[in-house]
Write an enzyme that holds these catalytic residues in place. Structure first.
Site, mmCIF file in Angstrom:
data_model
loop_
_atom_site.group_PDB
_atom_site.id
_atom_site.type_symbol
_atom_site.label_atom_id
_atom_site.label_comp_id
_atom_site.label_asym_id
_atom_site.label_seq_id
_atom_site.Cartn_x
_atom_site.Cartn_y
_atom_site.Cartn_z
ATOM 1 N N LYS A 156 0.863 -1.187 0.000
ATOM 2 C CA LYS A 156 0.000 0.000 0.000
ATOM 3 C C LYS A 156 0.897 1.233 0.000
ATOM 4 C CE LYS A 156 -3.969 2.021 2.516
ATOM 5 N NZ LYS A 156 -4.928 1.844 3.629
ATOM 6 N N SER A 160 -9.880 2.150 2.828
ATOM 7 C CA SER A 160 -8.979 2.891 1.989
ATOM 8 C C SER A 160 -8.006 2.012 1.187
ATOM 9 C CB SER A 160 -8.170 3.858 2.851
ATOM 10 O OG SER A 160 -7.336 3.145 3.744
ATOM 11 N N SER A 187 -10.245 -0.392 6.920
ATOM 12 C CA SER A 187 -9.610 -0.214 5.613
ATOM 13 C C SER A 187 -8.939 -1.450 5.034
ATOM 14 C CB SER A 187 -8.587 0.921 5.676
ATOM 15 O OG SER A 187 -9.230 2.165 5.663
#
Lengths: 489, 486
Positions: free
Chosen positions: A80, A155, A179
């Protein structure tokens, strides 16, 4: 395309590498090709690092040939884009950090390097991890491989989309209010956020420090266990990481579930839950009964306060955490600032997106003189009550299960105009972060052809048991093996 | 009508740890800008603070020295404001749970009495960096300011007193006493010109018996002299405002020591809302009783105890002992110089010639170019009669300007006192022989006037000896010779 075919779990790939069926270079090239050919549809990567990946793959092949390489050696993964990677842009999905190349790596990135994992690149996300749809990314939304008109969740939308589209075997992600679990649920994947303090936060760009926790998104519980073995560590550079031995999470995967007490919170099945989602979750619970578990209805009475408390605490912490992005030392700086105030206000106004600015404002307001007691302090009191709900529940049950999300993946743009609807996406996941507990989502069926996730919440540091519980389910179901038609072909 | 002054201090003390409070960077003063600033100090994204144990230790030592309660659970808050020398956009500090609770410090007043000043608390925090507004791009600033983050993250304790001081002298005595305590503990180098201790002074005035007046805060005073001047001026300013029918405005002021003028920096209305909240990156630090007790046992000698010892061991007066024991550097200098020579004489030289010279050249004691061994050697040569006081001052000058060996200076510059009685007698005879008129006057003068008239002969003899003749011996021989002429 290469003629060779490759399996799609870490466990199988690790075996293939050791059996000499393919090399890490071949495997890595296969993924790089897929990313190049397919990611325009999914927008799951912000940065792809082919040269570095092939170098790492070659080194991994050498290490594998020498024998005694860690299980992850040579396995292509991606991070990420809020985990700092030395020498490689780390944008956090923001214009603010579009030019930011950190001179250091996050501890978890170093852990994966140490174990020989190959990094394919950096993954799309909501700006500063604020969002539940990946629509708040400066780089545009990632798309759900099950239906590219739908969101992958957020997210960690890029982390989920990449695995679902088979652009990486497994990915790292982070979870502040859901997330990891929500995108895993929306993309039909396995995602786990360990106990707060189990993985280092050093080098992970902070959103809400007391809630942020790194985790992984994979195709199976077994892969999650392998990934977590490397992710988890005590880190002296993170004062909130916990100095506690990391078990081998793969050891107990096969243990039987006889006598397991599963708490089913009644608050998770109330109004707002999609009917097919509920059905899928109930079926999964029934499957667990067949595996020898006992269902116990429990109550988590402060569940309805979790979202409001979270949307005070997380923005409050964010408002301070994001103050460092001021245009002075790194990151975005406005053109031709006239004076200091102009430098600050325009750099921040231009560098941050709408959702981030909104949360900074909310957070600063909640901490202001005269409002602190009514908002921040009250929210912290609620947080303690929520934690106590869980502590009380774990007196009676071993694990808590319910839906990960109230509904399957929604359409792009569907909720962008309604922040409250967007915030309610995390209604079942947020409490876990407020309590600091480990949380997981595993595929449990479909609603209107879209994946549904079953959430598993464990007691503190009970990740090994949660992975065992998830793995046993995956041994008797094949939801986690389903793939979007487009990807399959 | 009379006025009462009420003064409280907030003192920032830089702790002399090797590394910063939340990072491993060095805290040494004077390095090239930004060479002692790590990713943590620069507040790079994702970096996290790791507390430095030494900072806690030093803060606890301070707490023990002022007889304070130590906060068993010490927690950090974030104080939010934007400034370029504050990289995170917040200062990590303590608000609700400071490491040092209420304590007390005794100060000596000019009339010989003592007074207790209460300490409200002392908390740990990180220092900010520095903004460089002067030219920094090879002499051209191009309208920009530079930021030096070497100081950012240097550990501080902020000591907050109760408003227990009632004039500038008490405030300065308190400031000096705190300086003395922290340098004696070795937790601060005490270097005021480098900003190692900085004082904020809260001042208000009121008529006797009335409630507290509105206070102003003057920030960042870094010399005792400025503090004294600033308080005197601010007290007078406030009295003038009130006597002219006005009201004192609650505000923060800055004092310019060079122009001796203070100006308003910001009023209460303009004050920041710092939005304090607990720092989620740092867990509360629990300080255990065993740790505190172990530290208590190893606490170095404090100024009050040292003063008592100086009086008994070296026979110093209370006044001298207080002065020499106040600062750890001065005290250890005194003790090493006094090992080999007359302690009282060493004390006199330190408080006389040495203090005057440091003061004249605006130097800190630490910048004193004369080593303790050198002063000791100088004093030894006075004691053994080699040097007169006047000669000793000349030797002192040579030491001050960089010559190192006392005996070599005496030889090189011919500063040896002549104590050879034969040589002195010859000088006396020579001067008497060359001064027939003065001898005649002396012989004819009244008995009472004669001692005064001897001065002329002494002066001539000293001149003839180039100042080297031992004055006591000259006096004795001269008196004897002149008496023989009567």
């Amino acid at each position: 395309m290469h003629t060779k075919t490759f399996p799609n779990t870490i466990a199988e790939l690790a075996a293939g590498l050791r059996a000499g069926e393919f090399t890490s270079v071949e495997l890595t090239q296969h993924y790089l090709d897929r990313i190049q050919q397919l990611d325009s549809q999914y927008n799951s990567f912000i940065t792809v690092t082919p040269e570095l990946a092939l170098q790492q793959a070659a080194a991994a092949d050498t290490r594998l040939a020498a024998g005694d390489a860690p299980l992850l050696c040579g396995i292509p993964i991606a991070h990420k884009d809020l985990f700092c990677t030395a020498g490689i842009k780390t944008s956090c999905g923001s214009k603010m950090l579009d030019n930011f190349v950190p001179p250091y790596s996050a501890t978890i990135v170093e852990n994966y390097q140490r174990d020989g994992a190959v990094m394919l690149g950096k993954l799309n996300m909501d700006e500063f991890a604020m969002g539940s749809s990946n629509e708040n990314s400066f780089y545009g939304p990632a798309k759900n491989p099950w239906d590219t008109e739908r969101v992958p969740g957020g997210s960690s939308g890029g982390s989920a989309a990449a695995v679902a589209a088979q652009l990486a075997v497994a990915t790292t992600a982070s979870d502040t209010g859901g997330s990891i679990r929500q995108p895993a649920s929306l993309c039909g994947l396995t995602g786990i956020k360990p106990t707060y303090g189990r993985a280092s936060r050093y080098g992970m760009v902070a959103f809400a420090s007391s809630l942020d926790q790194a985790g992984v998104i994979t195709r199976s519980a077994e892969d999650a266990a392998i990934m977590l073995n490397t992710l988890a560590s005590y880190d002296p550079k993170d004062s909130t990481s916990i100095d506690r031995e990391v078990p081998d999470y793969t050891t107990d995967l096969g243990d039987d579930l006889n006598g397991l007490k599963i708490g089913v919170p009644k608050e998770y099945f109330e109004a707002g839950l999609d009917a097919d989602t509920e059905k899928a979750v109930r079926n999964a619970l029934a499957e667990y009964e067949k595996l020898g578990a006992e269902l116990v209805e429990i109550t988590l009475p402060h569940t309805h306060l979790a979202v409001p408390a979270y949307y005070v605490i997380a923005p409050a912490e964010a408002s301070a955490n994001l103050s460092r992005f001021d245009g002075v030392r790194y990151g975005y700086r406005c053109e031709d600032p006239q004076d200091l105030m102009d430098l600050y206000t325009r750099s921040r106004a231009e560098g941050f997106g709408q959702e981030v600015k909104q949360r900074i404002m909310v957070g600063a307001y909640a901490l202001s003189a005269g409002y602190y007691d009514a908002y921040y302090k009250k929210a912290q009191q609620v947080r303690r009550l929520i934690k106590k709900d869980f502590v009380d529940a774990f007196e009676k049950v071993d694990v808590i299960m319910g839906p990960t999300c109230p509904n399957p993946a929604f359409k792009l743009g569907e909720k962008t105009a309604d922040p409250v609807a967007m915030y309610l996406e995390d209604i079942y996941t947020i409490s876990t972060n407020l309590a600091g507990l480990p949380g997981m989502s595993i595929p449990a069926g479909f609603s209107s052809g879209l994946p549904v996730g079953l959430q598993i919440t464990g007691n503190y540091f009970d990740e090994a048991h949660m992975l065992n519980i998830a793995h046993r389910f995956q041994q008797v179901t094949d939801w986690h093996k389903q793939m979007p038609a487009e990807v399959q072909s | 009508m009379s006025w009462e002054t009420v003064i409280g201090l907030e003192v920032h003390v830089q702790l002399a740890t090797q590394s910063k409070i939340f990072s491993g960077s060095s805290t040494a003063f004077g390095a090239e800008p930004n060479t002692q600033a790590s990713a943590v100090d620069l507040a790079m994204p994702g970096t996290l603070p790791v507390p430095n144990e030494a900072a806690f230790k030093y803060a606890v030592m301070f707490g023990l020295a002022i007889d304070a309660e130590i906060g068993k659970e010490s927690a950090f808050e974030r104080k939010n404001y934007f400034y370029p020398d504050l990289p995170k956009g917040y200062q990590t500090t303590q608000l609700e749970k400071p490491i040092v609770g209420p304590g007390r410090v005794e100060i000596a007043l000019d009339d010989g009495s003592t007074k207790d000043v209460r300490i409200h608390h002392a908390h740990l925090e990180e220092d900010a960096g520095k903004s460089l507004h002067e030219a920094f791009f090879g002499g051209e600033s191009h309208g920009m300011s530079g930021i030096d983050l070497n100081r950012a993250g240097t550990p501080l304790i902020e000591v907050v007193t109760e408003p227990d001081m009632s004039n500038a002298a008490e405030a300065v005595a308190m400031a000096k006493k705190l300086h003395s305590i922290v340098t004696s503990l070795g937790i601060c180098d005490g270097n005021m010109s480098q900003g190692s201790m900085r004082f904020d002074v809260n001042i208000s005035v009121r008529r006797p018996g009335e409630p507290l007046g509105t206070r102003t805060e003057t920030k960042n005073l870094n010399s005792f002299k400025f503090m004294e001047e600033c308080i005197a001026r601010e007290v007078q300013r406030q009295i003038d405002v009130i006597e002219d029918g006005g009201q004192v405005v609650q505000e923060t002021r800055l004092y310019d020591g060079a122009s001796k003028v203070s100006r308003s920096m910001r009023s209460k209305e303009e004050a920041n809302d710092y939005r304090y909240f607990p720092c989620p990156d740092l867990l509360p630090v629990v300080i255990e009783d065993d740790y505190i007790e172990a530290l208590r046992k190893t606490l170095p000698e404090l100024p009050d105890a040292r003063s008592t010892r100086f009086q008994s061991d070296y026979g110093l007066s209370a006044y001298d002992a207080n002065l020499l024991s106040a600062d750890a550097t001065t005290a250890s200098y005194f003790e090493s110089a006094a090992q080999q020579s007359d302690a009282k004489l060493v004390a006199n030289w330190m408080m006389g010639e040495l203090a005057a010279r440091l003061n004249a050249e605006e130097k800190e004691f630490a910048d004193n170019p004369i080593a303790a061994e050198q002063l000791s050697a100088l004093v030894a040569r006075i004691s053994d009669g080699t040097l007169s006081n006047k000669m000793a001052r000349q030797v002192f000058d040579h030491l001050w300007t960089g010559e190192s060996d006392v005996d070599a200076i005496i030889d090189k510059h011919g500063l040896k006192q002549v104590s050879d009685s034969g040589a002195i007698e010859a000088l006396v005879d020579e001067v008497i022989a060359n001064s027939p008129q003065q001898v005649d006057n002396y012989v004819k003068a009244d008995e009472a006037k004669r001692p005064k008239m001897m001065g002329y002969f002494v002066g001539q003899i000293m001149k003839a000896s180039k100042g080297q003749a031992n004055p006591q011996q000259v006096n004795a021989v001269l008196a004897e010779k002149l008496a023989g002429l009567l």
